[in-house]
Scaffold this active site. Structure first.
Site, PDB file in Angstrom:
ATOM      1  N   ASP A 162       0.835  -1.203   0.000  1.00  0.00           N
ATOM      2  CA  ASP A 162       0.000   0.000   0.000  1.00  0.00           C
ATOM      3  C   ASP A 162       0.871   1.255   0.000  1.00  0.00           C
ATOM      4  OD1 ASP A 162      -2.352   1.420   0.001  1.00  0.00           O
ATOM      5  OD2 ASP A 162      -2.638   1.312   2.170  1.00  0.00           O
ATOM      6  N   GLY A 181       0.244   5.283  -4.607  1.00  0.00           N
ATOM      7  CA  GLY A 181      -0.342   6.537  -5.077  1.00  0.00           C
ATOM      8  C   GLY A 181       0.110   7.729  -4.259  1.00  0.00           C
ATOM      9  N   ARG A 182       0.123   7.578  -2.942  1.00  0.00           N
ATOM     10  CA  ARG A 182       0.557   8.676  -2.071  1.00  0.00           C
ATOM     11  C   ARG A 182       2.039   8.990  -2.270  1.00  0.00           C
ATOM     12  NH1 ARG A 182      -1.533   6.240   3.339  1.00  0.00           N
ATOM     13  NH2 ARG A 182      -1.987   4.486   1.961  1.00  0.00           N
ATOM     14  N   TRP A 183       2.829   7.949  -2.492  1.00  0.00           N
ATOM     15  CA  TRP A 183       4.265   8.135  -2.751  1.00  0.00           C
ATOM     16  C   TRP A 183       4.461   9.008  -3.994  1.00  0.00           C
ATOM     17  CZ3 TRP A 183       7.662   6.869  -6.724  1.00  0.00           C
ATOM     18  CH2 TRP A 183       9.025   6.853  -6.398  1.00  0.00           C
ATOM     19  N   SER A 203      -7.082  -5.715  -5.787  1.00  0.00           N
ATOM     20  CA  SER A 203      -8.192  -6.335  -5.070  1.00  0.00           C
ATOM     21  C   SER A 203      -9.484  -6.271  -5.885  1.00  0.00           C
ATOM     22  CB  SER A 203      -8.416  -5.628  -3.727  1.00  0.00           C
ATOM     23  OG  SER A 203      -9.054  -4.374  -3.926  1.00  0.00           O
ATOM     24  N   GLU A 242     -12.004  -4.906  -4.928  1.00  0.00           N
ATOM     25  CA  GLU A 242     -12.547  -3.559  -4.706  1.00  0.00           C
ATOM     26  C   GLU A 242     -11.836  -2.484  -5.526  1.00  0.00           C
ATOM     27  OE1 GLU A 242     -13.715  -6.288  -1.746  1.00  0.00           O
ATOM     28  OE2 GLU A 242     -11.662  -5.634  -2.081  1.00  0.00           O
ATOM     29  N   ASN A 243     -10.663  -2.803  -6.048  1.00  0.00           N
ATOM     30  CA  ASN A 243      -9.896  -1.794  -6.783  1.00  0.00           C
ATOM     31  C   ASN A 243     -10.512  -1.386  -8.114  1.00  0.00           C
ATOM     32  OD1 ASN A 243      -6.604  -2.941  -5.678  1.00  0.00           O
ATOM     33  ND2 ASN A 243      -7.961  -1.391  -4.810  1.00  0.00           N
ATOM     34  N   TRP A 244     -11.513  -2.145  -8.573  1.00  0.00           N
ATOM     35  CA  TRP A 244     -12.207  -1.747  -9.798  1.00  0.00           C
ATOM     36  C   TRP A 244     -12.953  -0.429  -9.603  1.00  0.00           C
ATOM     37  CZ3 TRP A 244     -10.935  -4.328 -14.034  1.00  0.00           C
ATOM     38  CH2 TRP A 244     -10.503  -5.656 -13.931  1.00  0.00           C
ATOM     39  N   SER A 298      -8.046  -5.295   4.826  1.00  0.00           N
ATOM     40  CA  SER A 298      -8.580  -5.085   3.476  1.00  0.00           C
ATOM     41  C   SER A 298      -8.933  -6.361   2.723  1.00  0.00           C
ATOM     42  CB  SER A 298      -7.595  -4.243   2.654  1.00  0.00           C
ATOM     43  OG  SER A 298      -7.479  -2.953   3.204  1.00  0.00           O
ATOM     44  N   GLU A 322       1.025 -13.541  12.391  1.00  0.00           N
ATOM     45  CA  GLU A 322       1.474 -12.332  13.080  1.00  0.00           C
ATOM     46  C   GLU A 322       1.329 -11.168  12.091  1.00  0.00           C
ATOM     47  OE1 GLU A 322       2.763 -12.194  16.301  1.00  0.00           O
ATOM     48  OE2 GLU A 322       2.153 -14.284  16.472  1.00  0.00           O
TER      49      GLU A 322
END
Length: 244
Positions: A22, A25-27, A67, A69-71, A198, A209
């Site tokens: 994850d 995009g922010r990077w 994922s 959901e990424n659609w 997620s 863990e």
């Protein structure tokens, strides 16, 4: 062998590490670049982590690439990601084979385009005899979707009398999951500072863990990975039991 490693750490290393990659995009946005720039940087990081696994005693690595959901993301980003997956497979296929990496894909392929599916099939076949590292790429994957598909297949086998309803238990379900040939993950890592799982390997990670770290995926170096693996090796895992 990485600096700081020793025989005891290798012996206690997680056999299977799963990573929720994850923060791409922010990077990119922090650098004033489009999100896809971050995804390309993140794809390059996968190779480094795969190469680090053998020296750390990690035999299985599973990465969450896309994922179910990424659609919901923009059409531009989704199309760019699908193009990136095709390019990654084409570019890395021979190197992965030559380095002894066996590649598998998990997830529902129905919604993926035919060219990508063909490349996935070809890469799995090309690396089928490898055993140095087992790299599993979760592509159009969602754990609830996986369990739903597994239950449907199991119900079909019961209806066809290939399986008795009396035989259905948790071990039976595991044999119908996408991950049926893999051991359960010992360590699950999520990058970018988010503390949620997620919909990733929910069934398989029941006793894993977890490590939630602030590092964005494109900044996730082999040194960071090594530190987390060594930290895992020092944990006391009891699986619900209490030491006398």
């Amino acid at each position: 062998m990485p600096e700081g490693s020793d025989t005891s750490l290798l012996a206690a290393a997680p056999r299977h590490v799963a990573i929720i990659m994850d923060g791409n995009g922010r990077w990119a946005q922090k650098r004033g670049r489009p999100r896809l720039f971050g995804h390309h940087a993140g794809a390059k990081r996968v190779r480094e982590i795969v190469e680090t696994c053998p020296d750390l005693g990690v035999k299985y690595l599973t990465v969450f690439a896309f994922s179910t959901e990424n659609w919901k993301r923009t059409q531009t980003e989704v199309a760019g990601l699908m193009s990136l997956f095709r390019r990654y497979i084409t570019k890395e296929a021979r190197a992965l084979r030559d380095e002894g990496v066996r590649v598998r894909f998990i997830g529902d392929r129905v919604r993926l385009d035919r060219k990508l599916i063909t490349l996935m099939d070809e890469l799995e076949a090309l690396t089928a005899d490898n055993d140095r590292v087992h790299l599993t790429i979760a592509l159009n994957y969602g754990s609830r979707d996986e369990v739903g598909r597994a239950m449907k297949l199991m119900a079909e086998d019961v209806a066809a009398q290939k399986l008795s309803s009396d035989e259905v238990d948790e071990s039976t379900l595991a044999q119908y999951l996408d991950t049926r040939v893999l051991p359960d993950p010992d360590l699950v890592i999520r990058t970018s500072g988010e503390a949620r799982i997620s919909n990733f390997l929910l069934w398989q990670s029941a006793y894993a863990e977890y490590e939630f770290i602030d590092t964005l995926w494109p900044d996730f170096t082999s040194e960071v990975f090594t530190g987390l693996v060594h930290g895992y090796a020092k944990r006391d895992r009891r699986f619900g039991a209490v030491k006398a």
